[in-house]
Design an enzyme around this catalytic site. Structure first.
Site, PDB file in Angstrom:
ATOM      1  N   ARG A 185      58.085  27.018  -1.478  1.00 27.74           N
ATOM      2  CA  ARG A 185      56.793  26.967  -2.145  1.00 27.74           C
ATOM      3  C   ARG A 185      56.980  26.754  -3.644  1.00 27.74           C
ATOM      4  NH1 ARG A 185      53.872  30.274  -6.240  1.00 27.74           N
ATOM      5  NH2 ARG A 185      51.649  29.868  -5.903  1.00 27.74           N
ATOM      6  N   ILE A 186      56.195  25.867  -4.222  1.00 27.38           N
ATOM      7  CA  ILE A 186      56.202  25.623  -5.665  1.00 27.38           C
ATOM      8  C   ILE A 186      54.819  25.946  -6.204  1.00 27.38           C
ATOM      9  CG2 ILE A 186      56.372  23.858  -7.464  1.00 27.38           C
ATOM     10  CD1 ILE A 186      58.482  22.477  -5.695  1.00 27.38           C
ATOM     11  N   GLY A 187      54.784  26.748  -7.254  1.00 24.11           N
ATOM     12  CA  GLY A 187      53.515  27.145  -7.842  1.00 24.11           C
ATOM     13  C   GLY A 187      53.159  26.330  -9.067  1.00 24.11           C
ATOM     14  N   ASP A 188      52.309  26.908  -9.898  1.00 25.70           N
ATOM     15  CA  ASP A 188      51.837  26.184 -11.083  1.00 25.70           C
ATOM     16  C   ASP A 188      52.804  26.246 -12.254  1.00 25.70           C
ATOM     17  OD1 ASP A 188      50.583  28.384 -13.299  1.00 25.70           O
ATOM     18  OD2 ASP A 188      50.834  29.099 -11.256  1.00 25.70           O
ATOM     19  N   THR A 219      53.935  36.276 -13.344  1.00 23.05           N
ATOM     20  CA  THR A 219      54.583  35.284 -14.185  1.00 23.05           C
ATOM     21  C   THR A 219      54.654  35.711 -15.653  1.00 23.05           C
ATOM     22  OG1 THR A 219      53.791  33.544 -12.725  1.00 23.05           O
ATOM     23  CG2 THR A 219      54.225  32.904 -14.987  1.00 23.05           C
ATOM     24  N   THR A 221      48.925  32.025 -15.937  1.00 26.91           N
ATOM     25  CA  THR A 221      49.430  33.007 -14.987  1.00 26.91           C
ATOM     26  C   THR A 221      48.318  33.378 -14.025  1.00 26.91           C
ATOM     27  OG1 THR A 221      50.282  35.267 -14.748  1.00 26.91           O
ATOM     28  CG2 THR A 221      48.859  34.856 -16.624  1.00 26.91           C
ATOM     29  N   GLY A 222      48.690  33.739 -12.793  1.00 27.80           N
ATOM     30  CA  GLY A 222      47.682  34.147 -11.837  1.00 27.80           C
ATOM     31  C   GLY A 222      47.812  33.413 -10.522  1.00 27.80           C
ATOM     32  N   GLU A 223      46.700  33.028  -9.950  1.00 26.22           N
ATOM     33  CA  GLU A 223      46.676  32.378  -8.647  1.00 26.22           C
ATOM     34  C   GLU A 223      47.100  30.921  -8.813  1.00 26.22           C
ATOM     35  OE1 GLU A 223      43.452  31.375  -5.131  1.00 26.22           O
ATOM     36  OE2 GLU A 223      43.006  32.960  -6.579  1.00 26.22           O
ATOM     37  N   GLY A 224      48.348  30.649  -8.479  1.00 27.16           N
ATOM     38  CA  GLY A 224      48.929  29.347  -8.762  1.00 27.16           C
ATOM     39  C   GLY A 224      48.183  28.185  -8.163  1.00 27.16           C
TER      40      GLY A 224
END
Length: 328
Positions: A226-229, A198, A248-251
Site C-alpha cells: 500500500r502507498i499513501g499520500d 505521519t 497528514t491523516g487519511e491518506g
C-alpha cells in the site's frame, strides 16, 4: 520578506483519551525538533536542509509513525515512505516500500539529487540506497512493542470483517477494548487502534526559499504494497515559490483532494493568503475525509488546518513566535 519560519507535525487524529504523559512526550519532541530547525535557520542553512534535518530527528525517535516506530503491515513488518521538495525549482524526490533504510527522508533527497528520477520504490529504492551508501538496519529496528500490540488490536477488530476497515456502525460489535467505545473513526478505523500519525516539516529560510518533507510508516495493519499520500508530490507534500505544505491523516482522502498542491494553487490562482488557502482546502477538498496540514509562505508566515479532533504540531518564526499544541 518576513524572515524565516518553520512548522512541524506528528500527525492528525489524536485519541482524546491520550494519557497526559504521552501528550507531554509529544510536545517535548516537537519542541526539540523546532529548536533544531530554529538553530539551522539562524545559521542560514537553506530550507531544504532544514526540513531534512528535522524529519530525520522525527524518524529516529519512536514516538511518531515514521522510521523507528512506524506502523506495521498486516504481516507485522514495516514498509516506510517519504518525500521531500525544494520550492525554488520545484525539485522533488520520493521513496516507498523501504524496509531497511534508517532515514527514508534522506534517501528521498538522494533520489532528488543523485538520480534521474523523482520516485523510487520497493526493491529499486533499496538497491539505490545500497548504491548510495546510506545507513541500513534490520527491519526489526523499526518495530516497537507498542505497535506490535496495536497491530494485534487492529487484527482483532478486523477479524469480523472482510475489509481491512471498521465501519462506524460496526464498532459496537468489536471486542477491542477502548476502541469499541471511541466514536472517532479515521479511514474506517477507530482512532484507539490507529497508529500515531505521519510526521512532516515545512520551512522558509531568510532568502524566502520554501521546502517541505513528509515521512511515514503508513496505516496500521495496511496491506503490503500500500502507498499513501506522504510520498506523492502534490498530495502529501508540496513546495513552490509561494509556500511549502506537509499533510497528514487519511491518506486516501488526501490523495483524492491533491491537498498539498491545492493550497499553493488557490494562493496562486485565487489570490488567497496562506491561512485562507489552508482553511479553504481543509473545508472544501477532503470529501468527508479526515486530515490536517502545516504550511509556510515565502513571506515567513505559518499556518495549519485540520478537521480532526487534534493534530500534533509546532511553529516558530523569526520574530520570536513559537507555539506547540495538540488540540484545537
Amino acid at each position: 520578506m518576513g524572515g524565516w519560519a518553520i512548522a512541524v507535525h506528528g500527525g492528525a487524529g489524536v485519541d482524546p483519551n491520550l494519557p497526559r504523559e504521552r501528550q507531554e512526550e509529544a510536545k517535548k519532541l516537537l519542541t526539540r525538533c523546532l529548536q533544531i530547525g530554529i538553530s539551522a535557520l539562524r545559521s542560514n542553512l537553506p530550507a531544504i536542509d532544514v526540513v531534512e534535518l528535522v524529519v530525520r530527528e522525527l524518524e529516529t525517535d519512536p514516538l511518531f509513525n515514521s522510521g523507528r516506530g512506524s506502523a506495521l503491515t498486516e504481516n507485522g513488518t514495516v514498509e516506510m515512505e517519504a518525500s521531500i521538495m525544494d520550492g525554488p525549482k520545484r525539485r522533488c524526490g520520493a521513496v516507498s516500500g523501504l524496509t531497511t533504510v534508517k532515514n527514508p527522508v534522506s534517501l528521498a533527497r538522494l533520489v532528488m539529487e543523485k538520480s534521474p528520477h523523482s520516485y523510487l520504490a520497493f526493491s529499486g529504492a533499496e538497491e539505490f540506497a545500497r548504491q548510495q551508501g546510506v545507513e541500513l538496519v534490520d527491519n526489526d529496528y523499526f518495530i516497537t512493542e507498542e505497535n506490535v500490540g496495536m497491530l494485534k488490536l487492529a487484527k482483532e477488530a478486523n477479524s469480523i470483517l472482510f475489509d481491512y476497515r471498521i465501519p462506524a456502525a460496526g464498532l459496537e460489535s468489536c471486542s477491542v477494548g477502548a476502541a469499541a467505545n471511541s466514536p472517532l473513526v479515521m479511514n474506517g478505523l477507530p482512532i484507539s487502534v490507529y497508529a500515531p500519525e505521519t510526521v512532516g516539516c515545512v520551512a522558509v529560510d531568510s532568502e524566502g526559499r520554501c521546502a517541505a518533507a513528509t515521512s511515514t510508516g503508513g496505516l496500521m495493519n495496511k496491506k503490503t504494497g500500500r502507498i499513501g499520500d506522504s510520498p506523492l508530490i502534490g498530495s502529501g507534500t508540496y513546495a513552490g515559490d509561494l509556500c511549502g505544505i506537509s499533510c497528514t491523516g487519511e491518506g486516501e482522502a488526501i490523495i483524492r483532494g491533491t491537498l498539498a498542491r491545492d493550497v499553493a494553487a488557490v494562493m496562486e490562482y485565487k489570490g488567497l493568503g496562506l491561512q485562507e488557502a489552508v482553511d479553504f482546502v481543509v473545508k472544501e477538498r477532503l470529501d468527508e475525509g479526515r486530515a490536517g496540514l502545516i504550511a509556510v509562505s515565502k513571506d515567513g508566515e505559518v499556518a495549519c488546518g485540520f478537521n480532526t479532533n487534534g493534530m500534533f504540531r509546532g511553529f516558530a518564526t523569526e520574530d520570536g513566535f513559537m507555539e506547540v499544541g495538540i488540540w484545537e
